[in-house]
Design an enzyme around this catalytic site. Structure first.
Site, PDB file in Angstrom:
ATOM      1  N   ARG A   1      24.358  32.744  22.154  1.00  0.00           N
ATOM      2  CA  ARG A   1      25.596  33.357  21.648  1.00  0.00           C
ATOM      3  C   ARG A   1      26.027  32.581  20.413  1.00  0.00           C
ATOM      4  O   ARG A   1      26.570  31.490  20.507  1.00  0.00           O
ATOM      5  CB  ARG A   1      26.686  33.333  22.718  1.00  0.00           C
ATOM      6  CG  ARG A   1      27.904  34.183  22.371  1.00  0.00           C
ATOM      7  CD  ARG A   1      28.907  34.207  23.503  1.00  0.00           C
ATOM      8  NE  ARG A   1      28.395  34.838  24.695  1.00  0.00           N
ATOM      9  CZ  ARG A   1      28.361  36.156  24.893  1.00  0.00           C
ATOM     10  NH1 ARG A   1      28.809  36.974  23.956  1.00  0.00           N
ATOM     11  NH2 ARG A   1      27.878  36.654  26.019  1.00  0.00           N
TER      12      ARG A   1
ATOM     13  N   GLU B   1      20.964  39.654  27.861  1.00  0.00           N
ATOM     14  CA  GLU B   1      21.054  41.000  27.287  1.00  0.00           C
ATOM     15  C   GLU B   1      20.469  40.990  25.875  1.00  0.00           C
ATOM     16  O   GLU B   1      20.907  40.228  25.020  1.00  0.00           O
ATOM     17  CB  GLU B   1      22.512  41.453  27.242  1.00  0.00           C
ATOM     18  CG  GLU B   1      22.711  42.802  26.579  1.00  0.00           C
ATOM     19  CD  GLU B   1      24.145  43.017  26.141  1.00  0.00           C
ATOM     20  OE1 GLU B   1      24.356  43.588  25.055  1.00  0.00           O
ATOM     21  OE2 GLU B   1      25.057  42.583  26.881  1.00  0.00           O
TER      22      GLU B   1
ATOM     23  N   ARG C   1      29.675  37.693  14.063  1.00  0.00           N
ATOM     24  CA  ARG C   1      30.723  37.894  15.061  1.00  0.00           C
ATOM     25  C   ARG C   1      31.387  36.558  15.378  1.00  0.00           C
ATOM     26  O   ARG C   1      30.702  35.559  15.606  1.00  0.00           O
ATOM     27  CB  ARG C   1      30.152  38.495  16.350  1.00  0.00           C
ATOM     28  CG  ARG C   1      29.466  39.840  16.145  1.00  0.00           C
ATOM     29  CD  ARG C   1      28.917  40.390  17.433  1.00  0.00           C
ATOM     30  NE  ARG C   1      28.116  41.578  17.194  1.00  0.00           N
ATOM     31  CZ  ARG C   1      27.454  42.248  18.131  1.00  0.00           C
ATOM     32  NH1 ARG C   1      27.511  41.831  19.396  1.00  0.00           N
ATOM     33  NH2 ARG C   1      26.736  43.310  17.827  1.00  0.00           N
TER      34      ARG C   1
ATOM     35  N   SER D   1      21.899  46.897  24.154  1.00  0.00           N
ATOM     36  CA  SER D   1      22.781  47.854  24.821  1.00  0.00           C
ATOM     37  C   SER D   1      22.511  49.205  24.197  1.00  0.00           C
ATOM     38  O   SER D   1      22.730  49.384  22.992  1.00  0.00           O
ATOM     39  CB  SER D   1      24.257  47.482  24.636  1.00  0.00           C
ATOM     40  OG  SER D   1      24.602  46.373  25.416  1.00  0.00           O
TER      41      SER D   1
ATOM     42  N   ARG E   1      17.702  36.072  21.177  1.00  0.00           N
ATOM     43  CA  ARG E   1      17.528  36.031  22.627  1.00  0.00           C
ATOM     44  C   ARG E   1      16.084  36.323  23.028  1.00  0.00           C
ATOM     45  O   ARG E   1      15.611  35.819  24.054  1.00  0.00           O
ATOM     46  CB  ARG E   1      18.507  36.996  23.289  1.00  0.00           C
ATOM     47  CG  ARG E   1      19.950  36.560  23.109  1.00  0.00           C
ATOM     48  CD  ARG E   1      20.926  37.450  23.829  1.00  0.00           C
ATOM     49  NE  ARG E   1      22.300  36.964  23.653  1.00  0.00           N
ATOM     50  CZ  ARG E   1      23.359  37.484  24.244  1.00  0.00           C
ATOM     51  NH1 ARG E   1      23.221  38.530  25.053  1.00  0.00           N
ATOM     52  NH2 ARG E   1      24.555  36.993  24.027  1.00  0.00           N
TER      53      ARG E   1
END
Length: 459
Positions: A287, A368, A272, A371, A410
């Site tokens: 990130r 996070e 990404r 999701s 993470r």
């Protein structure tokens, strides 16, 4: 994708969803296109009927010797043919425009989703693991500093070989990352998941099927060409999540009722660009442009999707429970729900190394790691994924769900910070030790190269 009939008959609900999700789409224009298209289709049907009637009289008129009237009928039939072709051409243009416009409409939030403007109005549903926290150093070194101190994370060399936003895990860092991936896969396999090892390149049709396109092209890595250039269905992109190839495994297929529920898991690196991201979140491995993740994808009957959603949340949570990492579960409000989701829960692990304003009272921050989303039939309609409830019944769109199980970097951050010891070593969580040859501590490695000993002449 929303059905055109649904949009037409429920325009107020669609308009409310656009406002709640902050999506800027000209719904009035979509309704105008649909109205003109339906008018042309009706006009075309009338012309086709008239042409058939005129054509059917030509033979009889000739047989009756009414040549002049027959010639007039032939001319009228030709005129009707030209009119019909023009109408059909315009109707085809409008249909293509309408189909493209419908792709820009978001999924409607489920009625149970809390209404809110942004992430500040998400609702915390539960916390786990905070009752008995392990003893930690008075000063916890953030993972990005600790990783370099222990020589298990290398950001400079990651940037050198690939650019900013890439990192290198080495030694025990690489072993930890491999261990987490295999641990997650084994755990979810016990939960009934079938392993999928998907391609890392996906075509535009697949990106559109899961809702990444046309909205999120700027965050994708295109294999050839500029992201802003037009693209075809067959153009290739590096996958942003294994959700894309795994969901599209059954694109344009009809599954059997006995096939459901289907539970797939897939490990993949994910790519990404994270366009526009900046600040504290970009430091370290929180990130990054490439990261490993185990993805869980479910295909279910519509009547079972709510129950399966809760089950999927529990399956993703179980990773953190097994690792002994404290976390919380948030329900997204309408303003933070996302383009494709009808309902979504985020699972956030606690990382105590950096104090953030929105962190828990004990300090640290939330990250996070999953999701979990229920898309209802939104993705299935875009990708043409149906099932046949009974052999004699028409095929219907099924429901798709997915969730990360989990995002590996993470989780590594949480382990390096939560399981950090006073002497700077890191305790390996028990479930991961079998995957690391029984290793209990990460003690670090010696640096290599001249940079490790400083400047100076070598003998």
């Amino acid at each position: 994708m929303l059905r055109r009939q649904f949009v037409r008959e429920n325009s107020a609900a669609v308009r409310a969803a656009l406002e709640q999700k902050g999506v800027d789409v000209d719904l009035d224009r979509i309704l105008e296109i649909d109205e003109e298209w339906r008018s042309l289709k009706s006009e075309g049907d009338d012309l086709r009927h008239e042409r058939n009637e005129v054509s059917s009289t030509i033979g009889q008129l000739k047989a009756d010797g009414k040549d002049e009237e027959a010639e007039e009928a032939i001319e009228r039939s030709s005129e009707l043919k030209d009119e019909l072709q023009a109408i059909e051409a315009r109707a085809d243009e409008l249909e293509a425009e309408l189909e493209a416009a419908l792709l820009t409409l978001p999924q409607l939030p489920d009625d149970s989703v809390p209404v809110g403007a942004d992430e500040s109005e998400n609702v915390e549903r539960r916390r786990n693991g905070f009752d008995e926290l392990r003893e930690r150093p008075d000063e916890i070194e953030p993972h990005y500093d600790l990783g370099e101190t222990l020589e298990i994370l290398d950001f400079d060399r990651g940037a050198k070989v690939s650019g900013g936003g890439f990192y290198v895990a080495k030694g025990d860092g690489a072993r930890l990352e491999h261990a987490l991936i295999q641990f997650m896969l084994d755990l979810h396999r016990e939960q009934g998941y079938t392993d999928i090892f998907p391609p890392l390149a996906v075509n535009s049709a697949s990106m559109r099927g899961t809702g990444q396109f046309p909205k999120f092209t700027e965050d994708a890595y295109r294999i050839e060409g500029d992201n802003n250039d037009p693209y075809d269905d067959d153009d290739l992109w590096l996958l942003p999540t294994a959700e894309v190839p795994v969901t599209n495994l059954h694109r344009d297929e009809i599954l059997l009722d006995d096939d459901l529920p289907l539970k797939y898991q897939a490990y993949s690196p994910n790519f990404r660009q994270e366009a526009g991201e900046h600040g504290t979140e970009t430091r370290g491995i929180v990130r990054v442009h490439q990261f490993n993740k185990v993805e869980l994808v479910n295909f279910v009957r519509p009547e079972n999707s709510d129950e399966r959603f809760e089950g999927l949340v529990s399956e993703a949570e179980s990773v953190l429970q097994e690792l002994g990492l404290p976390y919380r579960v948030l329900e997204m409000c309408t303003g933070d729900l996302g383009f494709t989701q009808a309902k979504k829960y985020d699972i956030e692990v606690w990382a105590p190394g950096d104090d953030m304003a929105d962190g828990p009272a004990v300090g640290g921050r939330w990250l996070e790691v999953s999701s979990v989303s229920n898309f209802r039939a939104f993705q299935a309609r875009r990708a043409g994924i149906r099932y046949r409830p009974e052999q004699h019944e028409s095929a219907a769109y099924l429901h798709t769900l997915n969730g990360s199980g989990l995002a590996v970097p993470r989780v590594m951050v949480a382990i390096l910070e939560y399981y950090q010891n006073e002497d700077g070593t890191v305790r390996v969580p028990e479930p991961l030790r079998p995957y690391m040859g029984g290793q209990e501590l990460i003690e670090g490695h010696d640096a290599v190269g001249e940079s490790a000993v400083g400047d100076g002449e070598t003998s």
